[in-house]
Scaffold this motif. Structure first.
Motif, PDB file in Angstrom:
ATOM      1  N   ALA A 156      12.509  -6.243 -17.126  1.00 17.94           N
ATOM      2  CA  ALA A 156      12.128  -4.898 -16.690  1.00 17.94           C
ATOM      3  C   ALA A 156      13.393  -4.157 -16.257  1.00 17.94           C
ATOM      4  O   ALA A 156      14.435  -4.768 -16.029  1.00 17.94           O
ATOM      5  CB  ALA A 156      11.138  -4.979 -15.532  1.00 17.94           C
ATOM      6  N   THR A 157      13.282  -2.860 -16.130  1.00 20.17           N
ATOM      7  CA  THR A 157      14.429  -2.087 -15.674  1.00 20.17           C
ATOM      8  C   THR A 157      14.776  -2.474 -14.244  1.00 20.17           C
ATOM      9  O   THR A 157      13.921  -2.959 -13.489  1.00 20.17           O
ATOM     10  CB  THR A 157      14.124  -0.573 -15.717  1.00 20.17           C
ATOM     11  N   ALA A 158      16.010  -2.249 -13.868  1.00 24.26           N
ATOM     12  CA  ALA A 158      16.477  -2.619 -12.527  1.00 24.26           C
ATOM     13  C   ALA A 158      15.708  -1.888 -11.433  1.00 24.26           C
ATOM     14  O   ALA A 158      15.593  -2.377 -10.316  1.00 24.26           O
ATOM     15  CB  ALA A 158      17.971  -2.342 -12.401  1.00 24.26           C
ATOM     16  N   GLU A 159      15.166  -0.705 -11.743  1.00 21.96           N
ATOM     17  CA  GLU A 159      14.431   0.080 -10.756  1.00 21.96           C
ATOM     18  C   GLU A 159      12.988  -0.411 -10.577  1.00 21.96           C
ATOM     19  O   GLU A 159      12.318  -0.032  -9.620  1.00 21.96           O
ATOM     20  CB  GLU A 159      14.392   1.558 -11.157  1.00 21.96           C
ATOM     21  N   ALA A 160      12.514  -1.201 -11.495  1.00 21.22           N
ATOM     22  CA  ALA A 160      11.123  -1.671 -11.431  1.00 21.22           C
ATOM     23  C   ALA A 160      10.946  -2.612 -10.247  1.00 21.22           C
ATOM     24  O   ALA A 160      11.799  -3.447  -9.965  1.00 21.22           O
ATOM     25  CB  ALA A 160      10.750  -2.380 -12.721  1.00 21.22           C
ATOM     26  N   GLU A 161       9.836  -2.456  -9.562  1.00 19.83           N
ATOM     27  CA  GLU A 161       9.557  -3.290  -8.393  1.00 19.83           C
ATOM     28  C   GLU A 161       8.737  -4.506  -8.781  1.00 19.83           C
ATOM     29  O   GLU A 161       8.109  -4.546  -9.833  1.00 19.83           O
ATOM     30  CB  GLU A 161       8.812  -2.475  -7.343  1.00 19.83           C
ATOM     31  N   ILE A 162       8.751  -5.456  -7.889  1.00 23.09           N
ATOM     32  CA  ILE A 162       7.939  -6.661  -8.003  1.00 23.09           C
ATOM     33  C   ILE A 162       6.878  -6.568  -6.918  1.00 23.09           C
ATOM     34  O   ILE A 162       7.204  -6.339  -5.749  1.00 23.09           O
ATOM     35  CB  ILE A 162       8.788  -7.929  -7.796  1.00 23.09           C
ATOM     36  N   LEU A 163       5.621  -6.718  -7.289  1.00 27.14           N
ATOM     37  CA  LEU A 163       4.541  -6.720  -6.312  1.00 27.14           C
ATOM     38  C   LEU A 163       4.233  -8.170  -5.954  1.00 27.14           C
ATOM     39  O   LEU A 163       3.966  -8.994  -6.828  1.00 27.14           O
ATOM     40  CB  LEU A 163       3.287  -6.047  -6.869  1.00 27.14           C
ATOM     41  N   PHE A 164       4.281  -8.465  -4.672  1.00 28.47           N
ATOM     42  CA  PHE A 164       4.002  -9.808  -4.167  1.00 28.47           C
ATOM     43  C   PHE A 164       2.765  -9.706  -3.293  1.00 28.47           C
ATOM     44  O   PHE A 164       2.703  -8.882  -2.378  1.00 28.47           O
ATOM     45  CB  PHE A 164       5.199 -10.306  -3.341  1.00 28.47           C
ATOM     46  N   ALA A 165       1.762 -10.510  -3.585  1.00 25.95           N
ATOM     47  CA  ALA A 165       0.511 -10.450  -2.842  1.00 25.95           C
ATOM     48  C   ALA A 165       0.026 -11.860  -2.521  1.00 25.95           C
ATOM     49  O   ALA A 165       0.280 -12.803  -3.279  1.00 25.95           O
ATOM     50  CB  ALA A 165      -0.550  -9.706  -3.654  1.00 25.95           C
ATOM     51  N   ALA A 166      -0.680 -11.985  -1.410  1.00 19.06           N
ATOM     52  CA  ALA A 166      -1.253 -13.268  -1.024  1.00 19.06           C
ATOM     53  C   ALA A 166      -2.526 -13.027  -0.223  1.00 19.06           C
ATOM     54  O   ALA A 166      -2.647 -12.011   0.472  1.00 19.06           O
ATOM     55  CB  ALA A 166      -0.258 -14.070  -0.184  1.00 19.06           C
ATOM     56  N   ARG A 167      -3.440 -13.951  -0.357  1.00 14.74           N
ATOM     57  CA  ARG A 167      -4.676 -13.896   0.413  1.00 14.74           C
ATOM     58  C   ARG A 167      -5.281 -15.289   0.443  1.00 14.74           C
ATOM     59  O   ARG A 167      -4.952 -16.152  -0.372  1.00 14.74           O
ATOM     60  CB  ARG A 167      -5.665 -12.914  -0.203  1.00 14.74           C
TER      61      ARG A 167
END
Length: 143
Positions: free
Chosen positions: A69-80
């Motif tokens: 992905a592009t360097a500006e793209a974020e990573i979404l981290f989720a937990a439950r």
């Protein structure tokens, strides 16, 4: 940058952890810190917590290194916590996806991340909800 939100989404309940990480070498450490804090009070056995931190580090590192992905793209981290009491972790990046393959024993330099997830998680998978999501569920107690 890391942002923390208690927002719910279709796959998360309001009490779930949800953070956005930049695609940098710092992302795995930030994700480990976030899941460690989220795990406080969940009565996770110490050995399971160590395994959880390792698996989180592996899947977030994969998102940073392999997503394309592009360097500006974020990573979404989720937990439950699931209804069954396991801890579900999801890491979503903006990459085009991949098909998981078995670790190649003739390539000793890598391929251990998803191998470890497969060995330790109750279940895991890869899907593409507008990016690439790698998820796993881990029992909070050994056994």
């Amino acid at each position: 940058m890391m942002s923390v939100s208690g927002e719910s989404s279709p796959s998360l309940d309001p009490g779930a952890l949800r953070i956005s990480l930049e695609q940098t070498p710092h992302a795995p450490a930030l994700a480990r810190a976030a899941i460690s804090g989220f795990s406080d009070g969940l009565e996770i056995a110490p050995a399971r917590l160590a395994t959880l931190l390792l698996l989180v580090s592996e899947v977030v590192t994969n998102a940073v290194i392999h997503s394309q992905a592009t360097a500006e793209a974020e990573i979404l981290f989720a937990a439950r916590v699931t209804d069954g009491g396991a801890l579900r972790v999801e890491v979503t990046d903006a990459g085009e996806g991949f098909t998981p393959r078995a670790r190649d024993p003739n390539h000793p330099g890598g391929g251990y991340g998803l191998y470890l997830v497969e060995q330790e998680a109750l279940c895991w998978g890869v899907d593409r909800p507008g990016g690439t999501r790698v998820w796993f569920e881990l029992a909070t107690h050994a056994g």
